[in-house]
Design a protein around this motif. Sequence first.
Motif, PDB file in Angstrom:
ATOM      1  N   ILE A 148       0.807  -1.222   0.000  1.00 44.93           N
ATOM      2  CA  ILE A 148       0.000   0.000   0.000  1.00 44.93           C
ATOM      3  C   ILE A 148       0.840   1.271   0.000  1.00 44.93           C
ATOM      4  O   ILE A 148       0.342   2.344  -0.329  1.00 44.93           O
ATOM      5  N   CYS A 306      -0.399   3.183   6.781  1.00 39.90           N
ATOM      6  CA  CYS A 306       1.049   3.438   6.852  1.00 39.90           C
ATOM      7  C   CYS A 306       1.849   2.263   6.313  1.00 39.90           C
ATOM      8  O   CYS A 306       3.006   2.412   5.929  1.00 39.90           O
ATOM      9  N   GLY A 307       1.275   1.084   6.313  1.00 39.71           N
ATOM     10  CA  GLY A 307       1.954  -0.096   5.753  1.00 39.71           C
ATOM     11  C   GLY A 307       2.880  -0.800   6.734  1.00 39.71           C
ATOM     12  O   GLY A 307       3.491  -1.813   6.380  1.00 39.71           O
ATOM     13  N   ALA A 308       2.999  -0.293   7.957  1.00 42.08           N
ATOM     14  CA  ALA A 308       3.954  -0.907   8.894  1.00 42.08           C
ATOM     15  C   ALA A 308       3.595  -2.357   9.215  1.00 42.08           C
ATOM     16  O   ALA A 308       4.479  -3.196   9.413  1.00 42.08           O
ATOM     17  N   CYS A 309       2.299  -2.659   9.261  1.00 43.08           N
ATOM     18  CA  CYS A 309       1.920  -4.039   9.598  1.00 43.08           C
ATOM     19  C   CYS A 309       2.316  -5.000   8.475  1.00 43.08           C
ATOM     20  O   CYS A 309       2.578  -6.178   8.729  1.00 43.08           O
ATOM     21  N   CYS A 362       1.351  -1.006  14.987  1.00 42.63           N
ATOM     22  CA  CYS A 362       0.278  -0.161  14.446  1.00 42.63           C
ATOM     23  C   CYS A 362       0.189   1.177  15.193  1.00 42.63           C
ATOM     24  O   CYS A 362      -0.016   1.202  16.408  1.00 42.63           O
ATOM     25  N   VAL A 364      -2.088   3.364  15.313  1.00 42.06           N
ATOM     26  CA  VAL A 364      -3.394   3.711  15.880  1.00 42.06           C
ATOM     27  C   VAL A 364      -3.945   2.579  16.755  1.00 42.06           C
ATOM     28  O   VAL A 364      -5.118   2.549  17.092  1.00 42.06           O
ATOM     29  N   ILE A 368      -4.948  -5.932  15.514  1.00 40.11           N
ATOM     30  CA  ILE A 368      -5.035  -6.662  14.240  1.00 40.11           C
ATOM     31  C   ILE A 368      -5.076  -8.180  14.435  1.00 40.11           C
ATOM     32  O   ILE A 368      -5.935  -8.865  13.872  1.00 40.11           O
TER      33      ILE A 368
HETATM   34  S1  SF4 Z   1      -3.363  -1.362  10.328  1.00 39.77           S
HETATM   35 FE1  SF4 Z   1      -2.038   0.025  11.487  1.00 39.77          FE
HETATM   36  S2  SF4 Z   1       0.042  -0.616  10.899  1.00 39.77           S
HETATM   37 FE2  SF4 Z   1      -1.335  -1.484   9.346  1.00 39.77          FE
HETATM   38  S3  SF4 Z   1      -1.417   0.009   7.705  1.00 39.77           S
HETATM   39 FE3  SF4 Z   1      -3.115   0.482   9.083  1.00 39.77          FE
HETATM   40  S4  SF4 Z   1      -2.325   2.011  10.510  1.00 39.77           S
HETATM   41 FE4  SF4 Z   1      -0.560   1.067   9.524  1.00 39.77          FE
END
Ligand code: SF4
Length: 459
Positions: A148, A306-309, A362, A364, A368
Amino acid sequence: MMSEHANKASAFIRDEGRTDWHDQALWFVRKKRDIQTKKVDEWETLREIASGIKANVLANLDTYLLQFEENALKNGAQVHWAKDAAEHNEIILNILRSKGVKKMVKSKSMLTEECHLNPYLIENGIEVVDTDLGERIVQLRNEPPSHIVLPAIHLKKEDVGETFYQYLHSEKGASDPKYLTEVARKHLREKFLAADAALTGVNFAVADTGGFTVCTNEGNADLGAHLAPIHIASMGIEKLIPKQEHLGVFLRMLARNATGQPITSFSSHFIKPREGQELHVVIVDNKRSEQLGRADFRKSLYCIRCGACLNTCPVYRRSGGHSYSYIIPGPIGSILSPGVDLKKHSAMPFASTLCGSCSDVCPVKIDIHHQLYKWRQIVAEQGDFPAVKKISMKMMGFLFAHPSLYRITGKMGRVAVKIMPRFLLYSKLNAWGIKREVPQAPPQSFREWYLSQEKYKHK
Ligand code: SF4
C-alpha cells in the motif's frame, strides 16, 4: 486443497533469491521505522492519542462528515457522496465528461484501486496516468500494487529497466536508478502538462476546516493538482479527523511508521480551489459503514494506511503482496477483506502466524491479530472452511478431549517420525514439510519429562 493465497505464495517462494531479497527489503524498512520511533520519547503517548482521536471520529462519524461537507462547501469545493465503488466511478466519469476531459493524472490512492477506477475510466475513453513512480511502474506492467505504500516493492531495478525499455523506449539493459528515474521524470512531465484533470487521494480530511491533506514523497499530487484545471479528491468516510491540530499527531507518525522518515517529503494541505479551478471531493462508503457496525472489527477503520503491519509481517514478507486476494494485502487487508466479501476472502485471516507483531507496530493501536483470530472463527462457523481443515480440526478436538488417546497418538507419532521412510514422511499429505525438515522427535513427551522430574515424583 490449498487456498488461492497458499498457491500464489508457493509460486512466489519458488524463486528463493527473490523471496529473501523481498523479505530483507521490507525488514530494512521495518528497522528504519524502529530507529525513528525510538527518537520520539512520547511515541507511545502519540499512539494512545491517535487511537483516541480515531475512536472519537468513528463514534461521531455522521456529525464530522456533515461538518466537513459544510465547511468544504463554504470553501468553494463541490462535495459528492458515493455509496459504493460503482457510484464513485460514475461520479468521477460524469465530472470528467461534463468538462470534456480526455486525460487525467492521478496520485497514489488505494481507494481508487479498491474501486477499480482506472480500468473503468480507460474503458470509457479517458487516459489515466498514475504519477507515483511505483504506481506508474506497476500500471505499465498491468499489475496491481503489491504494497500500500511501496507499490512496486516486488520488483528489482532490473525489472524496472526492462519495463521502461518495453514501454518508454529507454536503453536496453539499463538498471541505474538515477537513469531510470530521469526516464520516468521526463515521461511523467509530459503527462502532467497534458492533463485536463488531476485526481488525488486524501490522507486526512479535517472536519472543522473542510480542508484535506495529501502526503507524497515525490510531490506528484501537488504538481498534478496545481497544473490541472480540475482537482478531484477521493476519500473514504473514515479519513476524517476533527481538528487541524490533530494533524500534528498523525503526520508525525505516518512517515516514521511507513518508510522510517521523520516526515513525508510533501504534506500538501488543500483548502479551496485556486481561481478558475474546480475542486471536487468524493466521499465514499463502499461497505465501510457495514464494518463500522461490526463491534469486533470497527477498529480496522482507524487505519491510516502506513503499511507498517505489512513490513513487519513474516507471512507478507515471504509471500508477496500479489498472493493476497484483496487489493490491500498484509494483516490490515486480511481484516478488511472478509468484511467486503467473506466467501471470496475467507482464506485471508489465515495468512498470518498470529504473532502479534502487526498490532505492536500499528500507530493507531488496531488489535489486528485479535481481529484475524475472530474472523477465523466466523469463517469456521459459516462453513467457508476447506474440508481437509474441517476434518483435521474435528480430529484434533476429539484428541484433545480424550487425554489417554492423545498420549497414545503422541507416542505413535514420535515413533513414526523416526522410522517412516522419507518418501512417505514428505509426501503430498505433509504440506508443512514442503519447505521444511520435520524436527527430530523427542524421546519422551513433555508430560513424561515433567513427571520424571525428581521434585514432582511424589506429588
Ligand atoms: S493497520 Fe495500522 S500498521 Fe497497518 S497500515 Fe493500518 S495504521 Fe498502519
